[in-house]
Design a protein around this motif. Structure first.
Motif, PDB file in Angstrom:
ATOM      1  N   LEU A  79     -38.902 -21.315  15.025  1.00 25.30           N
ATOM      2  CA  LEU A  79     -40.197 -20.629  15.144  1.00 25.30           C
ATOM      3  C   LEU A  79     -41.279 -21.590  15.629  1.00 25.30           C
ATOM      4  CD1 LEU A  79     -40.996 -18.304  12.099  1.00 25.30           C
ATOM      5  CD2 LEU A  79     -41.007 -17.709  14.524  1.00 25.30           C
ATOM      6  N   ALA A 134     -46.176 -20.928  11.607  1.00 22.92           N
ATOM      7  CA  ALA A 134     -44.835 -20.399  11.312  1.00 22.92           C
ATOM      8  C   ALA A 134     -44.854 -19.704   9.946  1.00 22.92           C
ATOM      9  CB  ALA A 134     -43.812 -21.528  11.342  1.00 22.92           C
ATOM     10  N   TRP A 192     -38.734  -8.858  13.631  1.00 25.12           N
ATOM     11  CA  TRP A 192     -39.734  -9.603  14.408  1.00 25.12           C
ATOM     12  C   TRP A 192     -40.045  -8.889  15.728  1.00 25.12           C
ATOM     13  CZ3 TRP A 192     -37.632 -15.354  14.282  1.00 25.12           C
ATOM     14  CH2 TRP A 192     -37.612 -15.793  12.946  1.00 25.12           C
TER      15      TRP A 192
END
Ligand code: ATP
Ligand code: ZN
Ligand code: MG
Length: 410
Positions: free
Chosen positions: A139, A387, A401
């Motif tokens: 990420l 993140a 996501w």
């Protein structure tokens, strides 16, 4: 002293700590409760936790037995000093909101720390020190790619800076006066055979602390860097600015000792910051800071981040706080990107848009072609924080996501 306290302190004692409750000497306005609470971490080593409300302060103070009346009075007196210094005569800063996307719907509402720890995606080495596993590392790489694209859009020149920063550098930009509480010092053993031999044979940790005679250490020449952009300004010091303007980018380890505030991934002792830095004339810096905000706004929209951009101030230490914070606010020097943390109904700064006027230009003698001091500004992102905020809004399962993040980071 106890007599200085409005209202009689109440306390409940347990074997390990004493709870102190008392009334602040002046009422603490809403907008200062967080600032004052975070400073109480530095007031006394025995303070384990602090909660600040308008008319009540609650402290958890370490005490194997009962806290003596003298210690109790001493701790309370120190806290009252902080309250007076920060709250007396303070006036509410006008908060300017540049973007408000806090209401963007997000699917996750739990504290990601629980799942991150349980799944082994992070592990804690010590307070404020975390190992990040593949999920967060990917990420972070995804967000880094976005920040690098931003840097590229300004044709920023890439730099790499040391993790250590000379003590003299921080002195020259007044850092010791503004942020003494969060400094981290670097030292080494003195170049002395006896000292080094002695250390090699006897060094041992007790309660996580190295048991070493303090005079084994050399005087401090360097600290662990608290920010990235200072290194650039020093590399430009004492000469005319090449071409009259510079845009640079760098990522680096940063260190801020935030004492008992070092909780979870939200506040680390050692974190990583990506900065895009502008040096030049006032308008050049301000226009680019604004352009950076607009470009990042598009990125955050694509990702579906719930956040808001609002004016803010740096976490100046107690004595400097009132004046400096008011100054920053009056001149709109700092805006924070505050991401929503749905699990606690709060926001967390994942980045900031900063303008320093000609402070560094003047302090470090960086000159524009006409001889005037250069202006500087920087756009700074906390990689662990962004993140963490993303996971707090979207959860650990990449299936939930946004597609772009899933494709590039999962
Ligand atoms: P905060 O208001 O949360 O204390 P700050 O105002 O001190 O942060 P900046 O100096 O603007 O932060 O630093 C830029 C970014 O670096 C912040 O927006 C944040 O994302 C990150 N950052 C700052 N301090 C920490 C920390 N202790 N741990 C993790 N990230 C941090
Ligand atoms: Zn900076
Ligand atoms: Mg801040």
């Amino acid at each position: 002293m106890c007599s200085d306290i409005a209202g009689k302190p109440e306390e409940a004692t347990t074997p390990d700590f004493t709870t102190l409750e008392f009334t602040p000497q002046v009422p603490i306005p809403d907008y200062l409760t967080g600032e004052i609470q975070s400073k109480l971490a530095y007031v006394d080593q025995q303070i384990l936790a602090a909660q600040v409300k308008e008319d009540q302060i609650t402290l958890k103070v370490a005490s194997p037995g009962d806290l003596t009346a003298e210690r109790r009075a001493e701790v309370i007196e120190k806290v009252q000093r902080v309250v007076l210094s920060m709250a007396k005569g303070a006036f509410k800063p006008k908060v300017q909101v540049l973007e408000d996307h806090l209401a963007r719907p997000v699917p996750y509402h739990s504290d990601p720390m629980t799942e991150l720890l349980a799944s082994g995606q992070i592990s804690q080495e010590a307070n404020g020190l975390f190992v990040l596993g593949p999920l967060i590392t990917r990420l972070v790489a995804y967000f880094e790619a976005q920040f690098l694209a931003l840097a590229d859009s300004f044709q920023a020149a890439p730099y790499r800076f040391p993790t250590l920063i000379p003590a003299g550098y921080l002195e020259r930009v007044n850092y010791f006066r503004a942020f003494p509480h969060s400094l981290t010092f670097a030292t080494h053993l003195r170049e002395d055979l006896e000292v080094i031999d002695n250390f090699a044979q006897h060094a041992a940790c007790e309660h996580s602390e190295l048991q070493t005679p303090p005079n084994s250490f050399a005087p401090i020449q360097a600290l662990l860097s608290p920010a990235v952009c200072y290194h650039l300004y020093f590399s430009l010091a004492d000469r005319p600015l090449p071409g009259g303007r510079v845009v640079a980018t760098a990522v680096g380890n940063c260190f801020r000792y935030e004492a008992i505030n070092l909780t979870s991934l939200e506040r680390l002792w050692n974190f990583t910051m990506r900065e895009v830095i502008f040096v030049g004339e006032k308008d050049f810096v301000l226009e680019n800071r604004e352009l950076a905000r607009q470009r990042m706004s598009q990125v955050f929209e694509r990702i579906g981040l719930a956040y808001r951009v609002e004016s803010a101030n740096d976490p100046f230490f107690i004595g400097e706080f009132r004046k400096q914070a008011a100054f920053q606010s009056a001149f709109q020097l700092k805006f924070e990107i505050r991401a929503r943390l749905p699990f606690k109904d709060a926001t967390l700064a994942v980045g900031s848009y900063n303008y320093h006027q000609d402070f560094f230009g003047r302090s470090l003698n960086i000159t524009l072609p006409d001889g005037a001091p250069a202006h500087t500004g920087c756009v700074a992102f906390g990689l662990e924080r962004i993140a963490f905020a993303f996971l707090a809004q979207y959860g650990l399962d990449p299936a939930s996501w946004p597609a772009e993040v899933r494709q590039l980071a999962a």
